[in-house]
Design an enzyme around this catalytic site. Structure first.
Site, PDB file in Angstrom:
ATOM      1  NE  ARG A  42      -4.219  -1.447   0.213  1.00  0.00           N
ATOM      2  CZ  ARG A  42      -5.285  -1.501   1.007  1.00  0.00           C
ATOM      3  NH1 ARG A  42      -5.460  -0.589   1.920  1.00  0.00           N
ATOM      4  NH2 ARG A  42      -6.158  -2.466   0.850  1.00  0.00           N
ATOM      5  NE  ARG A  46      -7.755   5.208   2.277  1.00  0.00           N
ATOM      6  CZ  ARG A  46      -8.493   4.340   2.936  1.00  0.00           C
ATOM      7  NH1 ARG A  46      -9.756   4.608   3.171  1.00  0.00           N
ATOM      8  NH2 ARG A  46      -7.983   3.207   3.377  1.00  0.00           N
ATOM      9  NE  ARG A  55     -11.194   8.274  -3.963  1.00  0.00           N
ATOM     10  CZ  ARG A  55     -11.944   7.799  -2.994  1.00  0.00           C
ATOM     11  NH1 ARG A  55     -11.427   6.971  -2.119  1.00  0.00           N
ATOM     12  NH2 ARG A  55     -13.202   8.159  -2.883  1.00  0.00           N
ATOM     13  CG  ASP A  91      -8.888  -3.597  -4.225  1.00  0.00           C
ATOM     14  OD1 ASP A  91      -8.368  -2.935  -3.311  1.00  0.00           O
ATOM     15  OD2 ASP A  91      -9.594  -4.613  -4.018  1.00  0.00           O
ATOM     16  CE1 TYR A 169     -12.738  -8.069   1.845  1.00  0.00           C
ATOM     17  CE2 TYR A 169     -10.856  -9.400   1.214  1.00  0.00           C
ATOM     18  CZ  TYR A 169     -11.397  -8.360   1.945  1.00  0.00           C
ATOM     19  OH  TYR A 169     -10.607  -7.623   2.780  1.00  0.00           O
TER      20      TYR A 169
HETATM   21  O1  CP3 Z   1       0.179   0.575  -3.415  1.00  0.00           O
HETATM   22  C1  CP3 Z   1      -0.270  -0.586  -3.404  1.00  0.00           C
HETATM   23  O2  CP3 Z   1       0.023  -1.422  -2.537  1.00  0.00           O
HETATM   24  C2  CP3 Z   1      -1.112  -1.053  -4.570  1.00  0.00           C
HETATM   25  C3  CP3 Z   1      -2.514  -0.987  -4.480  1.00  0.00           C
HETATM   26  C4  CP3 Z   1      -3.374  -1.960  -3.681  1.00  0.00           C
HETATM   27  C5  CP3 Z   1      -4.626  -1.555  -3.142  1.00  0.00           C
HETATM   28  N1  CP3 Z   1      -5.248  -2.664  -2.614  1.00  0.00           N
HETATM   29  C6  CP3 Z   1      -5.152  -0.204  -3.199  1.00  0.00           C
HETATM   30  C7  CP3 Z   1      -6.264   0.205  -2.322  1.00  0.00           C
HETATM   31  C8  CP3 Z   1      -3.226  -3.313  -3.411  1.00  0.00           C
HETATM   32  C9  CP3 Z   1      -2.056  -4.227  -3.710  1.00  0.00           C
HETATM   33  C10 CP3 Z   1      -4.417  -3.740  -2.742  1.00  0.00           C
HETATM   34  C11 CP3 Z   1      -4.665  -5.138  -2.314  1.00  0.00           C
HETATM   35  C12 CP3 Z   1      -5.848  -5.449  -1.495  1.00  0.00           C
HETATM   36  N2  CP3 Z   1      -7.113  -4.958  -1.613  1.00  0.00           N
HETATM   37  C13 CP3 Z   1      -5.861  -6.423  -0.461  1.00  0.00           C
HETATM   38  C14 CP3 Z   1      -4.707  -7.291  -0.060  1.00  0.00           C
HETATM   39  C15 CP3 Z   1      -3.770  -6.558   0.818  1.00  0.00           C
HETATM   40  C16 CP3 Z   1      -4.246  -6.358   2.226  1.00  0.00           C
HETATM   41  O3  CP3 Z   1      -4.375  -5.194   2.616  1.00  0.00           O
HETATM   42  O4  CP3 Z   1      -4.455  -7.359   2.930  1.00  0.00           O
HETATM   43  C17 CP3 Z   1      -7.160  -6.452   0.072  1.00  0.00           C
HETATM   44  C18 CP3 Z   1      -7.638  -7.325   1.207  1.00  0.00           C
HETATM   45  C19 CP3 Z   1      -7.944  -5.528  -0.672  1.00  0.00           C
HETATM   46  C20 CP3 Z   1      -9.384  -5.220  -0.484  1.00  0.00           C
HETATM   47  C21 CP3 Z   1      -9.580  -3.828  -0.059  1.00  0.00           C
HETATM   48  N3  CP3 Z   1      -9.445  -2.721  -0.884  1.00  0.00           N
HETATM   49  C22 CP3 Z   1      -9.913  -3.355   1.224  1.00  0.00           C
HETATM   50  C23 CP3 Z   1     -10.148  -4.232   2.451  1.00  0.00           C
HETATM   51  C24 CP3 Z   1      -9.987  -1.966   1.152  1.00  0.00           C
HETATM   52  C25 CP3 Z   1     -10.382  -0.995   2.233  1.00  0.00           C
HETATM   53  C26 CP3 Z   1      -9.285  -0.882   3.205  1.00  0.00           C
HETATM   54  C27 CP3 Z   1      -9.001   0.538   3.532  1.00  0.00           C
HETATM   55  O5  CP3 Z   1      -7.797   0.781   3.796  1.00  0.00           O
HETATM   56  O6  CP3 Z   1      -9.915   1.350   3.564  1.00  0.00           O
HETATM   57  C28 CP3 Z   1      -9.650  -1.575  -0.172  1.00  0.00           C
HETATM   58  C29 CP3 Z   1      -9.539  -0.197  -0.690  1.00  0.00           C
HETATM   59  C30 CP3 Z   1      -8.220   0.233  -1.215  1.00  0.00           C
HETATM   60  N4  CP3 Z   1      -7.357  -0.553  -1.951  1.00  0.00           N
HETATM   61  C31 CP3 Z   1      -7.642   1.536  -1.068  1.00  0.00           C
HETATM   62  C32 CP3 Z   1      -6.436   1.523  -1.779  1.00  0.00           C
HETATM   63  C33 CP3 Z   1      -5.485   2.676  -2.007  1.00  0.00           C
HETATM   64  C34 CP3 Z   1      -8.286   2.722  -0.366  1.00  0.00           C
HETATM   65  C35 CP3 Z   1      -9.121   3.388  -1.401  1.00  0.00           C
HETATM   66  C36 CP3 Z   1      -9.571   4.779  -1.112  1.00  0.00           C
HETATM   67  O7  CP3 Z   1     -10.504   4.942  -0.300  1.00  0.00           O
HETATM   68  O8  CP3 Z   1      -9.062   5.703  -1.773  1.00  0.00           O
END
Ligand code: CP3
Length: 366
Positions: A42, A46, A55, A91, A169
């Site tokens: 990540r 944000r 965004r 994602d 999920y």
């Molecule tokens: O920079 C990076 O690492 C690349 C981008 C990336 C995102 N999600 C962006 C993201 C990657 C590799 C992921 C993987 C992902 N997505 C996982 C596996 C990694 C982990 O954290 O265990 C999972 C479980 C997801 C599913 C997911 N997507 C969740 C649970 C959430 C909400 C969590 C949160 O922090 O609010 C997301 C949203 C998400 N994925 C965001 C980002 C930047 C936040 C989006 C926003 O509101 O702008």
């Protein structure tokens, strides 16, 4: 079928020497490096003002479907942090949407799938895996633009969710603590569970190989919640599918398998055939590194992301400790144990990366 590991398969993709010999790819292969490579899960997100600006005004899913903006945030984060690898911005859940499950991200509340899988018939109604992989063309476009925006010696990591984490999920419909729905489905509808895993693996294998064709030089599989399973359940309900996915990933590309809370599953995960095991902060890196080394597997991890919220001296001392505990590993990629938290000060992340490079260069053991 077992995949030939990266250490044996060589530069099958014909990558340019600057890329093939980059510290990140060398560490994934268990080769010595002049410096311990580091990137942060990540790393684009944000906590960065730049990300919030790109965004602004649209949803997260809109951003994922805008290749140029995905490339912009991925390349910016790589440059700002000076990390040794970029990661595709996307994602793991877009694959579920492509298979026909509606997906939304609630503001601040995480993912929501309003039509979760609760019956065998819904598994049969999922879309065709080849069509789903083709429909994810916006991801491959984002990857191509990201690679084009990176210096030639910086690898770009492609990724997908693992079949278990994606199935969880799909069945829960969002985040969960107990995984009760998923496990109940697994136990009560076992045939449909295995069918669901097969559909996911078919789609994911095509998906990551398209990412490799678009320029990804490493693949990370996120099995974030696999640590929730017992060894017995992992072996019966997950391992054959995860192994099949890894076996189908193109030769010459290292595969990183990441999960949290996996201390009890390390040998089982290694047996699925990854080149690098990603571990979280609840597992001892010295133990995991030594175990993985016996199987010719490297490790990635494992600084607690909350340490980025600590005063600078504590953060830097903890980073040094992670480097020291990796001494028994055969290949170490420094990373957090899970993703960067949104309340993180980006300057702390930057200082962490600088410290990892400085300490590992000075110690000369890398
Ligand atoms: O920079 C990076 O690492 C690349 C981008 C990336 C995102 N999600 C962006 C993201 C990657 C590799 C992921 C993987 C992902 N997505 C996982 C596996 C990694 C982990 O954290 O265990 C999972 C479980 C997801 C599913 C997911 N997507 C969740 C649970 C959430 C909400 C969590 C949160 O922090 O609010 C997301 C949203 C998400 N994925 C965001 C980002 C930047 C936040 C989006 C926003 O509101 O702008």
């Amino acid at each position: 079928m077992k995949r030939q590991g990266i250490r044996a398969s060589g530069n099958a993709l014909g990558l340019a020497p600057a890329l093939w010999e980059s510290p990140f790819l060398r560490a994934c292969r268990g080769e010595p490096t002049p410096v311990t490579p580091v990137w942060l899960m990540r790393q684009a997100g944000r906590y960065m003002e730049h990300y919030r600006g790109v965004r602004a005004g649209g949803s997260f899913l809109d951003l994922c479907k805008s290749p140029a903006r995905c490339a912009e945030v991925a390349v910016f984060a790589r440059t700002f942090l000076d990390v040794d690898a970029a990661i595709l911005f996307s994602d793991i859940l877009v694959v579920l949407e492509a298979l026909g499950l509606p997906l939304e991200f609630t503001e601040g509340g995480g993912p929501h799938l309003p039509q979760p899988i609760r019956a065998a018939a819904q598994v049969e109604a999922l879309g065709n895996p080849a069509q789903a992989a083709a429909d994810l063309d916006y991801v491959y476009q984002a990857l191509r633009l990201t690679v084009a925006g990176l210096p030639p010696h910086i690898p770009c990591i492609g990724f997908c969710g693992a079949p278990f984490t994606l199935a969880a999920y799909a069945i829960e419909g969002g985040g969960t603590r107990q995984f009760a729905q998923s496990k109940a489905f697994m136990y009560r509808e076992s045939a449909a569970w295995h069918r669901l895993m097969e559909v996911l693996v078919s789609a994911l294998a095509l998906y990551v190989n398209h990412q490799i064709a678009a320029g990804a030089s490493c693949i990370q599989i996120f099995d974030s919640w696999v640590g929730e399973l017992t060894r017995e359940d992992f072996r019966e309900f997950v391992a054959p599918h995860l192994s099949r996915l890894i076996a189908h990933i193109g030769a010459g590309v290292p595969v990183i398998l990441f999960g949290t809370g996996t201390g009890h599953l390390l040998d089982e995960l290694i047996a699925c055939g990854p080149d690098v095991l990603g571990i979280d902060s609840t597992t001892d890196l010295a133990v995991a590194g030594a175990l993985a080394a016996r199987h010719g597997v490297a490790v990635q991890g494992n600084l607690d992301p909350c340490l980025l919220l600590a005063p600078r001296p504590r953060l830097l001392a903890a980073a040094d400790r992670v480097l020291a505990t990796a001494h028994s590993a055969s290949g170490h990629v420094f990373n957090l144990g899970h993703g960067v938290l949104k309340q993180t000060d980006p300057e702390q992340a930057r200082a962490l990366v600088e410290r990892v490079h400085a300490t590992s260069t000075a110690s000369g053991r890398a």
